[in-house]
Scaffold this motif. Structure first.
Motif, mmCIF file in Angstrom:
data_model
loop_
_atom_site.group_PDB
_atom_site.id
_atom_site.type_symbol
_atom_site.label_atom_id
_atom_site.label_comp_id
_atom_site.label_asym_id
_atom_site.label_seq_id
_atom_site.Cartn_x
_atom_site.Cartn_y
_atom_site.Cartn_z
ATOM 1 N N UNK A 227 18.908 86.282 84.434
ATOM 2 C CA UNK A 227 18.952 86.110 82.981
ATOM 3 C C UNK A 227 20.359 86.444 82.495
ATOM 4 N N UNK A 228 20.995 85.478 81.861
ATOM 5 C CA UNK A 228 22.410 85.572 81.527
ATOM 6 C C UNK A 228 22.750 86.813 80.712
ATOM 7 N N UNK A 229 21.889 87.165 79.747
ATOM 8 C CA UNK A 229 22.194 88.271 78.828
ATOM 9 C C UNK A 229 21.393 89.538 79.149
ATOM 10 N N UNK A 230 20.928 89.654 80.363
ATOM 11 C CA UNK A 230 20.062 90.768 80.753
ATOM 12 C C UNK A 230 20.844 92.073 80.801
ATOM 13 N N UNK A 231 20.428 93.063 79.987
ATOM 14 C CA UNK A 231 21.041 94.388 80.006
ATOM 15 C C UNK A 231 20.235 95.392 80.809
ATOM 16 N N UNK A 232 18.962 95.091 81.074
ATOM 17 C CA UNK A 232 18.116 96.013 81.822
ATOM 18 C C UNK A 232 18.309 95.837 83.328
ATOM 19 N N UNK A 233 18.345 94.580 83.750
ATOM 20 C CA UNK A 233 18.615 94.253 85.153
ATOM 21 C C UNK A 233 19.685 93.168 85.140
ATOM 22 N N UNK A 234 20.954 93.558 84.978
ATOM 23 C CA UNK A 234 22.021 92.564 84.876
ATOM 24 C C UNK A 234 21.969 91.540 86.009
ATOM 25 N N UNK A 235 22.412 90.329 85.686
ATOM 26 C CA UNK A 235 22.193 89.194 86.584
ATOM 27 C C UNK A 235 22.829 89.362 87.961
ATOM 28 N N UNK A 236 23.759 90.282 88.099
ATOM 29 C CA UNK A 236 24.341 90.450 89.431
ATOM 30 C C UNK A 236 23.291 90.948 90.418
ATOM 31 N N UNK A 237 22.253 91.626 89.915
ATOM 32 C CA UNK A 237 21.158 92.052 90.798
ATOM 33 C C UNK A 237 20.429 90.833 91.359
ATOM 34 N N UNK A 238 20.186 89.834 90.505
ATOM 35 C CA UNK A 238 19.554 88.604 90.988
ATOM 36 C C UNK A 238 20.458 87.895 91.983
ATOM 37 N N UNK A 239 21.754 87.912 91.731
ATOM 38 C CA UNK A 239 22.682 87.272 92.662
ATOM 39 C C UNK A 239 22.705 88.005 94.005
ATOM 40 N N UNK A 240 22.520 89.326 93.973
ATOM 41 C CA UNK A 240 22.447 90.086 95.226
ATOM 42 C C UNK A 240 21.197 89.698 96.014
ATOM 43 N N UNK A 241 20.068 89.513 95.325
ATOM 44 C CA UNK A 241 18.850 89.033 95.993
ATOM 45 C C UNK A 241 19.091 87.659 96.602
ATOM 46 N N UNK A 242 19.680 86.780 95.812
ATOM 47 C CA UNK A 242 19.989 85.420 96.265
ATOM 48 C C UNK A 242 20.841 85.442 97.532
ATOM 49 N N UNK A 243 21.827 86.313 97.563
ATOM 50 C CA UNK A 243 22.711 86.375 98.725
ATOM 51 C C UNK A 243 22.089 87.020 99.946
ATOM 52 N N UNK A 244 20.961 87.712 99.772
ATOM 53 C CA UNK A 244 20.350 88.451 100.874
ATOM 54 C C UNK A 244 19.125 87.771 101.473
ATOM 55 N N UNK A 245 18.552 86.794 100.776
ATOM 56 C CA UNK A 245 17.362 86.094 101.258
ATOM 57 C C UNK A 245 17.803 84.803 101.942
ATOM 58 N N UNK A 246 17.457 84.606 103.196
ATOM 59 C CA UNK A 246 17.969 83.454 103.950
ATOM 60 C C UNK A 246 17.705 82.103 103.295
ATOM 61 N N UNK A 247 16.476 81.869 102.828
ATOM 62 C CA UNK A 247 16.115 80.557 102.284
ATOM 63 C C UNK A 247 15.966 80.645 100.777
ATOM 64 N N UNK A 248 17.076 80.976 100.093
ATOM 65 C CA UNK A 248 17.032 81.168 98.641
ATOM 66 C C UNK A 248 17.990 80.230 97.932
ATOM 67 N N UNK A 249 17.587 79.864 96.693
ATOM 68 C CA UNK A 249 18.478 79.155 95.790
ATOM 69 C C UNK A 249 18.437 79.922 94.463
#
Length: 292
Positions: A227-249
């Motif tokens: 979520x672009x404007x997320x202050x509770x879980x800033x989007x870099x957390x989602x990007x970290x998940x994306x980078x760590x899951x083999x079959x992710x987009x």
């Protein structure tokens, strides 16, 4: 089982997990007559202090129009004085899947803390999860999240009337709050949250989250939504998940953390497009932001 108002034909049931009853909702219809059954069932997992109604009240009926949808409400474990564990919430999700959708791999959708739980379930129970959608989730709690949690806890202990304002400030994006105020709908935004003792346990759990060792073992075809404007879980957390899951987009929605309330129709659109063809985009792809 009793009928509820999430959508036509939805039924309510319970499963017992470690002595506590976990409530679930099931749309039942698989839409085989319309050719939609190939989508397979979806299981929805809500976030901190939420419920099916609170977090998926808009999404459930929209998704249920094209495939079977099951959602559960986390239940407070019987051992009330013990801290809540991630494993306890995982067990509740697995129990509902096994009871309602035995031997049927599902698309597991998790939001916020529900995304953390869903990721852990996918890692530990790969046979049950075919596709995975993680919305505003995270792998490991960082200092920013801990600070926000500490402020929340202090306001909660002081029974401060500012708690609702603080939660709204953290959960919603600036454009949403400005629009709500302009439309005279600001008060409902501030009173949308009703924390209780179980919420307190979930907030304590949030401070200790670390599934970084589990996430790389997820085999499910995965969509990560930040979520672009997320202050509770800033989007870099989602990007970290994306980078760590083999079959992710990965894709983003222009929203605050409360995307299930700010942008429910757009979120349904993004999830539906993924479910129609999970491998349409290759692992590692960053998908352009969908427009409603």
């Amino acid at each position: 089982m009793s009928r509820v108002e999430l959508a036509d034909g939805v039924v309510e049931g319970t499963v017992t997990v470690d002595g506590v009853e976990v409530r679930y909702f099931d749309s039942v219809a698989d839409h085989s007559a319309t050719g939609e059954s190939s989508r397979g069932p979806i299981v929805l997992v809500h976030g901190t202090g939420g419920s099916t109604e609170a977090h998926y009240g808009y999404l459930f009926p929209l998704l249920a129009g094209r495939q079977r949808v099951v959602a559960l409400d986390f239940a407070r474990p019987v051992r009330t004085r013990a801290p809540l564990t991630l494993e306890q919430l995982e067990q509740q999700v697995v129990a509902v899947i096994e009871a309602v959708l035995p031997d049927r791999p599902v698309t597991l959708v998790g939001y916020s803390l529900g995304a953390v739980v869903a990721a852990a379930v996918a890692a530990r129970h790969p046979g049950s999860v075919r596709n995975l959608v993680l919305v505003a989730g995270w792998m490991k709690t960082d200092a920013q999240q801990e600070l926000r949690n500490q402020v929340w806890q202090r306001l909660r202990e002081e029974r401060s009337e500012a708690l609702g304002e603080y939660m709204a400030f953290c959960a919603f994006s600036r454009p949403f709050l400005v629009a709500a105020q302009a439309l005279g709908e600001f008060t409902p935004v501030l009173t949308a949250f009703h924390p209780d003792g179980f919420t307190d346990l979930q907030m304590e759990l949030n401070r200790t989250i670390d599934i970084s060792d589990l996430v790389p073992s997820i085999a499910a075809t995965t969509l990560v939504i930040g979520c672009t404007h997320d202050q509770m879980v800033p989007k870099w957390h989602s990007k970290a998940l994306f980078g760590s899951i083999p079959d992710a987009r990965y894709t983003e929605i222009e929203s605050g953390h409360a995307v299930v309330m700010e942008r429910p129709a757009q979120l349904v659109q993004v999830i539906s497009q993924f479910i129609e063809a999970p491998s349409r985009h290759a692992a590692g792809d960053v998908i352009a932001t969908a427009r409603p």
